[in-house]
Design a protein around this motif. Structure first.
Motif, short mmCIF file in Angstrom:
data_model
loop_
_atom_site.label_atom_id
_atom_site.label_comp_id
_atom_site.label_asym_id
_atom_site.label_seq_id
_atom_site.Cartn_x
_atom_site.Cartn_y
_atom_site.Cartn_z
N ASP A 29 -42.67 26.88 19.79
CA ASP A 29 -43.45 28.08 19.47
C ASP A 29 -43.19 29.19 20.49
O ASP A 29 -43.01 28.95 21.68
CB ASP A 29 -44.94 27.75 19.47
CG ASP A 29 -45.34 26.88 18.29
OD1 ASP A 29 -44.58 26.84 17.30
OD2 ASP A 29 -46.40 26.22 18.37
N GLY A 30 -43.18 30.42 19.98
CA GLY A 30 -43.13 31.59 20.85
C GLY A 30 -41.74 32.03 21.27
O GLY A 30 -41.61 33.01 21.99
N LEU A 31 -40.70 31.36 20.80
CA LEU A 31 -39.34 31.74 21.19
C LEU A 31 -38.71 32.66 20.14
O LEU A 31 -39.00 32.56 18.95
CB LEU A 31 -38.46 30.51 21.37
CG LEU A 31 -38.77 29.57 22.53
CD1 LEU A 31 -37.62 28.58 22.74
CD2 LEU A 31 -39.03 30.33 23.82
N GLU A 32 -37.84 33.52 20.60
CA GLU A 32 -37.07 34.40 19.72
C GLU A 32 -35.60 33.96 19.63
O GLU A 32 -34.78 34.66 19.06
CB GLU A 32 -37.13 35.84 20.23
CG GLU A 32 -38.53 36.45 20.16
CD GLU A 32 -39.05 36.55 18.73
OE1 GLU A 32 -38.24 36.86 17.82
OE2 GLU A 32 -40.26 36.31 18.52
N THR A 33 -35.29 32.81 20.22
CA THR A 33 -33.91 32.30 20.20
C THR A 33 -33.92 30.83 19.78
O THR A 33 -34.97 30.17 19.77
CB THR A 33 -33.25 32.41 21.59
OG1 THR A 33 -33.94 31.55 22.51
CG2 THR A 33 -33.27 33.84 22.09
N GLN A 81 -23.72 38.69 16.12
CA GLN A 81 -25.16 38.49 15.90
C GLN A 81 -25.89 38.13 17.19
O GLN A 81 -27.03 37.64 17.17
CB GLN A 81 -25.38 37.40 14.85
CG GLN A 81 -24.94 37.80 13.45
CD GLN A 81 -25.47 36.86 12.38
OE1 GLN A 81 -26.25 35.94 12.65
NE2 GLN A 81 -25.05 37.08 11.15
N ARG A 99 -25.86 29.16 20.73
CA ARG A 99 -27.13 29.79 21.13
C ARG A 99 -27.21 31.09 20.35
O ARG A 99 -26.26 31.87 20.31
CB ARG A 99 -27.15 30.06 22.63
CG ARG A 99 -27.24 28.83 23.48
CD ARG A 99 -28.65 28.22 23.51
NE ARG A 99 -29.54 28.95 24.41
CZ ARG A 99 -30.62 29.61 24.03
NH1 ARG A 99 -30.97 29.65 22.76
NH2 ARG A 99 -31.38 30.24 24.90
N LEU A 101 -29.99 34.26 18.30
CA LEU A 101 -31.29 34.84 18.04
C LEU A 101 -31.93 34.16 16.83
O LEU A 101 -31.25 33.53 16.01
CB LEU A 101 -31.16 36.35 17.77
CG LEU A 101 -30.64 37.19 18.93
CD1 LEU A 101 -30.37 38.61 18.47
CD2 LEU A 101 -31.65 37.19 20.09
N LYS A 102 -33.24 34.30 16.72
CA LYS A 102 -33.94 33.77 15.54
C LYS A 102 -33.25 34.28 14.28
O LYS A 102 -32.90 35.46 14.18
CB LYS A 102 -35.40 34.23 15.56
CG LYS A 102 -36.23 33.71 14.40
CD LYS A 102 -37.60 34.34 14.39
CE LYS A 102 -38.45 33.94 15.55
NZ LYS A 102 -39.85 34.45 15.45
N GLY A 103 -33.04 33.39 13.33
CA GLY A 103 -32.34 33.75 12.10
C GLY A 103 -30.86 33.42 12.13
O GLY A 103 -30.16 33.56 11.12
N GLY A 200 -35.98 25.38 19.34
CA GLY A 200 -36.35 26.78 19.55
C GLY A 200 -36.95 27.38 18.30
O GLY A 200 -37.80 26.76 17.64
N ALA A 201 -36.49 28.57 17.93
CA ALA A 201 -37.01 29.29 16.77
C ALA A 201 -36.34 28.76 15.50
O ALA A 201 -35.51 29.43 14.88
CB ALA A 201 -36.77 30.79 16.93
#
Length: 429
Positions: A29-33, A81, A99, A101-103, A200-201
């Protein structure tokens, strides 16, 4: 006191596709990666002597082109990205990592699937990459604290896969052809040994759908599990014009699956894991014999090593060897409650700190599934660390010394070569 939610304490589940590929999702929770790791549970240990270094060469080659992407496309599409792409080959596993980003899970899975399952294997690229790996081999040979570890490994496991360098040799990688390397890829990246983990995310349902899409069609069966290694022991020494002598001392220990695994980790920590360790205090602080001296454990599924590395003046090498031997024997005779408590705190801190990294969590999950078939609860591992007693360390020390064999490597000025005999004599008489 509020109780943690089931979601916070739930152990990541292991899902298995129909072809044997296993999948683990570990949302944070709370990660953007996020981190995505695809691990093949095979590496240099599965090679025969003629194909030594082929697993590492293959890891290089898949980045030269895979699926419909060129070498440049592979990295550019990830970096466009905001992601990073990497890979590593070891004795028992090969790992591909993204590694992002989210998505970024969709693209990461597609790219790694191409690398693992659909590399191009162009003959021209292979010829160039054999030359590149040859330069990597040469670079390692010019790096004292690389070559001295390879020498020690060769002395410990002479004539066995674990005794050969992961990079191979110029002679062993030169005969590789695109077809032969493609066959090797089908063996070591076979689906029965593939673990896909994400942390992660990430969303579990999305990950399962992507892995089914990208890895569900993989087929084949890998080579048999290697036979357990035999610790041979002995010495490898080489004279080289260096300012310092480089020394490695090894004893046979236990593997990751052994019940004494955490005892080994704690033994190494107390012996030479930090500035408060016995070796640091005795060899550096008290005697001034070395700037760099530390102990470590190297573990495989079914075997392990206790190691000591030091860099020192050639004239001090024999004395440093005797100090290392004395501290190893002292550990086997007993440890103090305070130093055992410190070592446990250090080991648990390292474990929990690493869990703050999504990539470390993804890699840990893959390793646990490969070795144990499931993920392990950190609190349970901490409990196993806390359960180790001083008597356990003494028993482990006796087990490591009982065979009367050690492996030693010495690299540096001629005056340092006497360190090998000094270590052996101090331990075993």
């Amino acid at each position: 006191m509020s109780r943690p939610s089931p979601k916070a304490t739930r152990l990541p589940r292991v899902h298995t596709l129909s072809n044997g590929v296993r999948v683990v999702c570990d949302p944070i929770d709370g990660l953007e990666t996020l981190a995505l790791s695809v691990v093949a549970g095979r590496g240099a240990r599965f090679e025969d002597e003629a194909r030594s270094g082929w697993s590492h060469l293959l890891e290089h080659m898949v980045f030269k082109g895979a699926g419909a992407r060129s070498a440049r496309d592979i990295v550019e599409v990830i970096e466009a990205q905001g992601g990073q792409l990497n890979a590593a080959t070891g004795y028992e596993r090969t790992s591909f990592q993204v590694r992002a980003l989210k998505g970024g899970l969709d693209l990461g899975s597609a790219v790694i699937a191409d690398l693992v399952l659909r590399p191009t294997m162009d003959a021209g690229d292979l010829a160039r990459e054999i030359h590149v790996v040859g330069q990597e081999i040469a670079e390692a040979a010019d790096t004292p604290d690389d070559i001295v570890f390879e020498m020690a490994q060769a002395a410990a496991y002479a004539g066995q896969p674990l005794g050969r360098p992961i990079l191979g040799t110029d002679a062993s990688i030169a005969p590789a052809t695109p077809g032969a390397l493609a066959d090797w890829r089908a063996n070591i990246y076979a689906p029965d040994a593939l673990i896909v983990t994400a942390a992660g995310a990430v969303d579990e349902d999305e990950l399962l759908a992507l892995v089914e899409r990208d890895f569900g069609g993989a087929s084949g069966q890998g080579p048999a599990v290697p036979t357990p290694p035999v610790f041979e022991g002995g010495a490898q020494s080489a004279v080289k014009a260096l300012e310092q002598a480089n020394l490695v001392f090894l004893l046979p220990a236990v593997g990751v699956r052994d019940e004494a695994y955490f005892a080994l980790r704690l033994y190494a920590e107390i012996l030479g894991g930090g500035m408060a360790s016995r070796l640091f205090q005795e060899a550096r602080e008290k005697r001034g014999l070395a700037y760099a001296v530390d102990a470590y454990s190297e573990t495989y599924a079914d075997a392990g090593l206790l190691g000591v590395f030091a860099g020192c003046a050639a004239k001090d090498a024999a004395e440093l060897a005797r100090v290392a031997a004395a501290e190893i024997q002292g550990m086997a005779a007993g440890v103090e409650a305070a130093e055992l408590s410190r070592a446990k705190a250090q080991l648990k801190a390292s474990m929990f700190m690493s869990r703050e990294s999504p990539l470390a969590r993804a890699e840990q999950a893959a390793g646990q599934v490969l070795l144990f078939g499931e993920t392990l609860r950190p609190a349970d591992l901490a409990g196993q660390i806390d359960a180790v007693t001083a008597a356990d360390l003494e028993a482990l020390g006796a087990t490591m010394l009982a065979p009367g064999r050690c492996a030693v490597s010495v690299l540096g000025p001629r005056a340092a070569l006497k360190a090998a005999d000094a270590f052996r004599q101090a331990l075993f008489g």
